[in-house]
Design an enzyme around this catalytic site. Sequence first.
Site, short mmCIF file in Angstrom:
data_model
loop_
_atom_site.label_atom_id
_atom_site.label_comp_id
_atom_site.label_asym_id
_atom_site.label_seq_id
_atom_site.Cartn_x
_atom_site.Cartn_y
_atom_site.Cartn_z
N GLU A 193 1.36 5.88 -3.61
CA GLU A 193 1.40 4.42 -3.55
C GLU A 193 2.70 3.90 -2.95
O GLU A 193 2.70 2.93 -2.19
CB GLU A 193 1.21 3.84 -4.95
CG GLU A 193 0.92 2.33 -4.98
CD GLU A 193 2.17 1.46 -4.94
OE1 GLU A 193 2.05 0.26 -4.66
OE2 GLU A 193 3.29 1.99 -5.17
N GLU A 194 3.82 4.53 -3.29
CA GLU A 194 5.11 4.04 -2.82
C GLU A 194 5.25 4.13 -1.30
O GLU A 194 6.14 3.50 -0.73
CB GLU A 194 6.26 4.79 -3.50
CG GLU A 194 6.40 4.53 -4.99
CD GLU A 194 6.82 3.11 -5.34
OE1 GLU A 194 7.06 2.31 -4.42
OE2 GLU A 194 6.92 2.81 -6.54
#
Length: 351
Positions: free
Chosen positions: A222-223
Amino acid sequence: MSSFPNVEETKTLIKDLVKIASPSGYTKDAIQFIENRLAKSNVQTKRNNKGGLIATLPGKDTSKHRFLTAHVDTLGAIVKEIKADGRLKIQVIGGFPLNFVEGEYCTIHTVSGEKYTGTILMHQTAVHVYRKAGELKRDTENMEVRIDEVVKNKEDTRKLGIEVGDFISFDPRVELTESGFIKSRHLDDKASAAILINVIEKLAADLTELPYTTHFLFSNNEEIGYGGNSNIPPETVEYLAVDMGAIGDGQRTDEYTVSICVKDASGPYHYGLRNHLTEIAKANGIEYQLDIYPYYQSDASAAIRAGYDVVHGLIGPGIDASHAFERTHELSLKHTENLVYHYVQSEMAEE
């Protein structure tokens, strides 16, 4: 029967999770931890090819599915270069200014499995040598990792097995306070991961039949923008990301309620689902705030960009000092966990 949620259990689980190194690209240990834990509750899980973990709870209606995500990947760094004096140049993983980790303890993870501790510092740290140390830019040219080993040159460092491409994790420095706060790095998004684990375990223990088959993805990229944009079953109608709420000037999000996102940098979230979540909160005494995050995107918005035809939403605990040394309160964890728990047992949102 004990009350749910038990925030002390939630905080303990968060403490365990943040101690597991998992910068984006190096999340295998965190995923294994969750997989092992859910196996004890006989919850069906599977890995996707990207290394994320999907847990599924069957529902009464199998023609419509729900999909929830929380991510276990965190900010971190990677070895860019071994300098002539044996110290390390780095590149960041995820989005944050380097002054957020100046002076932070870290761990270098080698391919062979060896781990070495170090500290992230400015090259020009000694004020007795560098007169303008405080004025210099905090960037990858000036900042480096000082390894806690006897290394005097590049060859000494390589003899340890440290090489370009080795991952670097930051010390979480997690602490639980008597006043109900938990402060640590990586509450984004391990606080939400702990919440999903607790909800899954509660539903499994009580043999709760959900109205719809529900999938929980513990995503691992996600990052860097694409953690939850795949492995979404075609039957999925609603997609809810559980991620941190951002606190700052002009924001309504706080450390004591659950944040329900109206819009972020990707655009508005689904109006019907947002209203459905607020109605669930009102009906169950769950304290919440509606908010907009101007510099934020989630796994749910990644799924929309990937072309999935789903209703998407975003909720999460309020996290202070996002992407730095973060903090939240047990009240925010409690309200978020309650909202997730009641949401997965509700009917689908109206348009």
